[in-house]
Design a protein around this motif. Structure first.
Motif, PDB file in Angstrom:
ATOM      1  N   TRP A 129     -57.076 -15.567 -17.273  1.00  0.00           N
ATOM      2  CA  TRP A 129     -58.218 -16.232 -17.909  1.00  0.00           C
ATOM      3  C   TRP A 129     -57.988 -17.742 -17.920  1.00  0.00           C
ATOM      4  O   TRP A 129     -56.874 -18.212 -18.098  1.00  0.00           O
ATOM      5  CB  TRP A 129     -58.396 -15.736 -19.353  1.00  0.00           C
ATOM      6  CG  TRP A 129     -58.913 -14.325 -19.437  1.00  0.00           C
ATOM      7  CD1 TRP A 129     -58.185 -13.206 -19.339  1.00  0.00           C
ATOM      8  CD2 TRP A 129     -60.262 -13.941 -19.615  1.00  0.00           C
ATOM      9  NE1 TRP A 129     -58.968 -12.084 -19.441  1.00  0.00           N
ATOM     10  CE2 TRP A 129     -60.295 -12.525 -19.638  1.00  0.00           C
ATOM     11  CE3 TRP A 129     -61.469 -14.621 -19.757  1.00  0.00           C
ATOM     12  CZ2 TRP A 129     -61.456 -11.797 -19.766  1.00  0.00           C
ATOM     13  CZ3 TRP A 129     -62.644 -13.889 -19.917  1.00  0.00           C
ATOM     14  CH2 TRP A 129     -62.637 -12.486 -19.921  1.00  0.00           C
ATOM     15  N   SER A 171     -69.576 -14.548 -10.302  1.00  0.00           N
ATOM     16  CA  SER A 171     -70.023 -14.051 -11.604  1.00  0.00           C
ATOM     17  C   SER A 171     -68.831 -14.073 -12.533  1.00  0.00           C
ATOM     18  O   SER A 171     -67.714 -13.672 -12.150  1.00  0.00           O
ATOM     19  CB  SER A 171     -70.569 -12.626 -11.470  1.00  0.00           C
ATOM     20  OG  SER A 171     -71.718 -12.615 -10.656  1.00  0.00           O
ATOM     21  N   TYR A 172     -69.066 -14.502 -13.774  1.00  0.00           N
ATOM     22  CA  TYR A 172     -67.963 -14.734 -14.698  1.00  0.00           C
ATOM     23  C   TYR A 172     -68.091 -13.811 -15.919  1.00  0.00           C
ATOM     24  O   TYR A 172     -69.190 -13.478 -16.369  1.00  0.00           O
ATOM     25  CB  TYR A 172     -67.948 -16.208 -15.151  1.00  0.00           C
ATOM     26  CG  TYR A 172     -67.612 -17.172 -14.042  1.00  0.00           C
ATOM     27  CD1 TYR A 172     -66.285 -17.575 -13.829  1.00  0.00           C
ATOM     28  CD2 TYR A 172     -68.614 -17.677 -13.214  1.00  0.00           C
ATOM     29  CE1 TYR A 172     -65.968 -18.461 -12.808  1.00  0.00           C
ATOM     30  CE2 TYR A 172     -68.304 -18.553 -12.197  1.00  0.00           C
ATOM     31  CZ  TYR A 172     -66.982 -18.941 -12.000  1.00  0.00           C
ATOM     32  OH  TYR A 172     -66.681 -19.816 -11.000  1.00  0.00           O
ATOM     33  N   TYR A 173     -66.897 -13.484 -16.437  1.00  0.00           N
ATOM     34  CA  TYR A 173     -66.787 -12.759 -17.708  1.00  0.00           C
ATOM     35  C   TYR A 173     -66.410 -13.754 -18.797  1.00  0.00           C
ATOM     36  O   TYR A 173     -65.659 -14.718 -18.558  1.00  0.00           O
ATOM     37  CB  TYR A 173     -65.718 -11.661 -17.627  1.00  0.00           C
ATOM     38  CG  TYR A 173     -66.104 -10.510 -16.736  1.00  0.00           C
ATOM     39  CD1 TYR A 173     -66.702  -9.368 -17.288  1.00  0.00           C
ATOM     40  CD2 TYR A 173     -65.865 -10.556 -15.367  1.00  0.00           C
ATOM     41  CE1 TYR A 173     -67.043  -8.299 -16.457  1.00  0.00           C
ATOM     42  CE2 TYR A 173     -66.214  -9.506 -14.546  1.00  0.00           C
ATOM     43  CZ  TYR A 173     -66.800  -8.365 -15.088  1.00  0.00           C
ATOM     44  OH  TYR A 173     -67.146  -7.321 -14.292  1.00  0.00           O
ATOM     45  N   HIS A 178     -65.015 -14.348 -22.922  1.00  0.00           N
ATOM     46  CA  HIS A 178     -64.185 -13.721 -23.967  1.00  0.00           C
ATOM     47  C   HIS A 178     -64.361 -14.535 -25.249  1.00  0.00           C
ATOM     48  O   HIS A 178     -64.237 -15.768 -25.243  1.00  0.00           O
ATOM     49  CB  HIS A 178     -62.715 -13.689 -23.538  1.00  0.00           C
ATOM     50  CG  HIS A 178     -61.923 -12.641 -24.279  1.00  0.00           C
ATOM     51  ND1 HIS A 178     -61.566 -12.785 -25.598  1.00  0.00           N
ATOM     52  CD2 HIS A 178     -61.448 -11.442 -23.874  1.00  0.00           C
ATOM     53  CE1 HIS A 178     -60.893 -11.715 -25.987  1.00  0.00           C
ATOM     54  NE2 HIS A 178     -60.800 -10.865 -24.943  1.00  0.00           N
ATOM     55  N   VAL A 230     -62.961 -17.903 -19.612  1.00  0.00           N
ATOM     56  CA  VAL A 230     -63.757 -17.243 -18.573  1.00  0.00           C
ATOM     57  C   VAL A 230     -62.800 -16.636 -17.544  1.00  0.00           C
ATOM     58  O   VAL A 230     -61.632 -17.034 -17.410  1.00  0.00           O
ATOM     59  CB  VAL A 230     -64.729 -18.231 -17.891  1.00  0.00           C
ATOM     60  CG1 VAL A 230     -65.735 -18.783 -18.873  1.00  0.00           C
ATOM     61  CG2 VAL A 230     -63.952 -19.391 -17.231  1.00  0.00           C
ATOM     62  N   TRP A 231     -63.385 -15.693 -16.802  1.00  0.00           N
ATOM     63  CA  TRP A 231     -62.598 -15.071 -15.724  1.00  0.00           C
ATOM     64  C   TRP A 231     -63.575 -14.560 -14.685  1.00  0.00           C
ATOM     65  O   TRP A 231     -64.658 -14.061 -15.003  1.00  0.00           O
ATOM     66  CB  TRP A 231     -61.765 -13.911 -16.274  1.00  0.00           C
ATOM     67  CG  TRP A 231     -60.933 -13.230 -15.224  1.00  0.00           C
ATOM     68  CD1 TRP A 231     -59.673 -13.550 -14.847  1.00  0.00           C
ATOM     69  CD2 TRP A 231     -61.327 -12.105 -14.435  1.00  0.00           C
ATOM     70  NE1 TRP A 231     -59.214 -12.719 -13.857  1.00  0.00           N
ATOM     71  CE2 TRP A 231     -60.242 -11.792 -13.586  1.00  0.00           C
ATOM     72  CE3 TRP A 231     -62.472 -11.339 -14.337  1.00  0.00           C
ATOM     73  CZ2 TRP A 231     -60.268 -10.763 -12.650  1.00  0.00           C
ATOM     74  CZ3 TRP A 231     -62.491 -10.310 -13.409  1.00  0.00           C
ATOM     75  CH2 TRP A 231     -61.415 -10.019 -12.572  1.00  0.00           C
ATOM     76  N   CYS A 232     -63.164 -14.677 -13.370  1.00  0.00           N
ATOM     77  CA  CYS A 232     -63.957 -14.120 -12.286  1.00  0.00           C
ATOM     78  C   CYS A 232     -63.017 -13.497 -11.276  1.00  0.00           C
ATOM     79  O   CYS A 232     -61.796 -13.676 -11.327  1.00  0.00           O
ATOM     80  CB  CYS A 232     -64.834 -15.198 -11.630  1.00  0.00           C
ATOM     81  SG  CYS A 232     -63.886 -16.402 -10.656  1.00  0.00           S
ATOM     82  N   SER A 250     -64.421  -8.988 -24.408  1.00  0.00           N
ATOM     83  CA  SER A 250     -65.016  -9.671 -23.266  1.00  0.00           C
ATOM     84  C   SER A 250     -66.410  -9.144 -23.024  1.00  0.00           C
ATOM     85  O   SER A 250     -66.754  -8.031 -23.451  1.00  0.00           O
ATOM     86  CB  SER A 250     -64.144  -9.467 -22.020  1.00  0.00           C
ATOM     87  OG  SER A 250     -64.051  -8.087 -21.698  1.00  0.00           O
ATOM     88  N   SER A 251     -67.234  -9.928 -22.331  1.00  0.00           N
ATOM     89  CA  SER A 251     -68.583  -9.526 -21.970  1.00  0.00           C
ATOM     90  C   SER A 251     -68.897 -10.102 -20.595  1.00  0.00           C
ATOM     91  O   SER A 251     -68.340 -11.121 -20.192  1.00  0.00           O
ATOM     92  CB  SER A 251     -69.589 -10.020 -23.009  1.00  0.00           C
ATOM     93  OG  SER A 251     -69.527 -11.433 -23.106  1.00  0.00           O
ATOM     94  N   GLY A 252     -69.837  -9.523 -19.903  1.00  0.00           N
ATOM     95  CA  GLY A 252     -70.197 -10.013 -18.580  1.00  0.00           C
ATOM     96  C   GLY A 252     -70.310  -8.872 -17.585  1.00  0.00           C
ATOM     97  O   GLY A 252     -70.290  -7.684 -17.981  1.00  0.00           O
ATOM     98  N   PRO A 253     -70.441  -9.145 -16.327  1.00  0.00           N
ATOM     99  CA  PRO A 253     -70.396 -10.514 -15.751  1.00  0.00           C
ATOM    100  C   PRO A 253     -71.734 -11.248 -15.869  1.00  0.00           C
ATOM    101  O   PRO A 253     -72.775 -10.620 -15.990  1.00  0.00           O
ATOM    102  CB  PRO A 253     -70.041 -10.254 -14.283  1.00  0.00           C
ATOM    103  CG  PRO A 253     -70.658  -8.918 -13.993  1.00  0.00           C
ATOM    104  CD  PRO A 253     -70.545  -8.118 -15.250  1.00  0.00           C
TER     105      PRO A 253
END
Length: 237
Positions: free
Chosen positions: A40, A3-5, A7, A32-34, A12-15
């Motif tokens: 990032w 699942s990714y966040y 920005h 993106v970030w997981c 940021s939003s997510g996951p």
């Protein structure tokens, strides 16, 4: 599946899972970030995300010849509409808008005039009612003054008649007393038995004084009676 966040440069939003990322229509440059990543990265650096990138068309080559409308055709149309139709529609639109504006101001003017007329009519009615009330009040005052005047006259007339009645009674009494005094005087002048001349003269003087008082009072009563009759005559007229 990770699942990714995401920005957006601010927050940021997510996951989000892969399906949700497809709905987001992310680009390969989207940060993106997981879990497990130290920092990032852009989505294009993640192999798992290569299949969900939105296809972007290449930038247009300005040197490529594009089909152009002929100058003549472009000059006969405005925003894709024939000039004559455009001008006709514009004239109709202006006429409709002008008519609506004119009707709006006319309705406002009519409403204002109607309001002014209503206020004027209300003021006139109020003025007429006030005038009528003032006139009725004047008539009531006149009637009250008339009744008061008649009452005063009636009372005065009654007072005069009462006084006349008293005068007549006094006159009748005084006339009777005067006649008796005259008879007494005549007898006193003739009667000389057992009296001295001084006693006789004193009796005559007393009787003559009484006659004079009665005569004066009778005369005054007659004068007063004449004045009362004269006042009564004025009241009747």
């Amino acid at each position: 599946m990770n699942s990714y966040y995401l920005h957006n440069g601010t927050e940021s939003s997510g996951p989000f899972n892969i399906t949700e990322l497809k709905a987001k229509s992310i680009l390969n440059t989207t940060p993106v970030w997981c879990e497990g990543m130290q920092d990032w990265k852009t989505a294009g650096e993640i192999a798992e995300l290569q299949s969900i990138f939105r296809v972007m068309p290449p930038p247009i080559n300005t040197t490529t010849a594009l089909p152009k409308q002929s100058t003549k055709e472009a000059n006969t149309k405005i925003i894709g509409i024939d000039k004559s139709i455009f001008y006709m529609l514009s004239g109709i639109l202006i006429l409709v808008v002008g008519t609506l504006i004119f009707n709006y101001f006319e309705e406002g003017r009519s409403a204002e005039l109607e309001q002014k007329n209503s206020i004027t009519e209300r003021n006139n009615l109020q003025f007429q009612l006030q005038e009528k009330e003032i006139e009725e009040q004047k008539n009531r005052i006149i009637e009250q003054e008339k009744q008061e005047f008649e009452r005063v006259l009636k009372e005065r007339k009654q007072t005069l008649n009462n006084r006349l009645f008293e005068i007549k009674e006094k006159l009748a009494f005084n006339f009777s007393a005067l006649d008796q005094a005259k008879d007494t005087l005549a007898k006193a002048k003739d009667f000389q038995f057992l009296r001295t001349d001084n006693e006789r003269n004193e009796d005559i003087s007393l009787i003559e004084n009484e006659i004079e008082i009665l005569s004066t009072e009778i005369e005054n009563l007659k004068i007063e009676m004449d004045q009362l009759y004269l006042e009564l005559e004025k009241i009747k007229t």
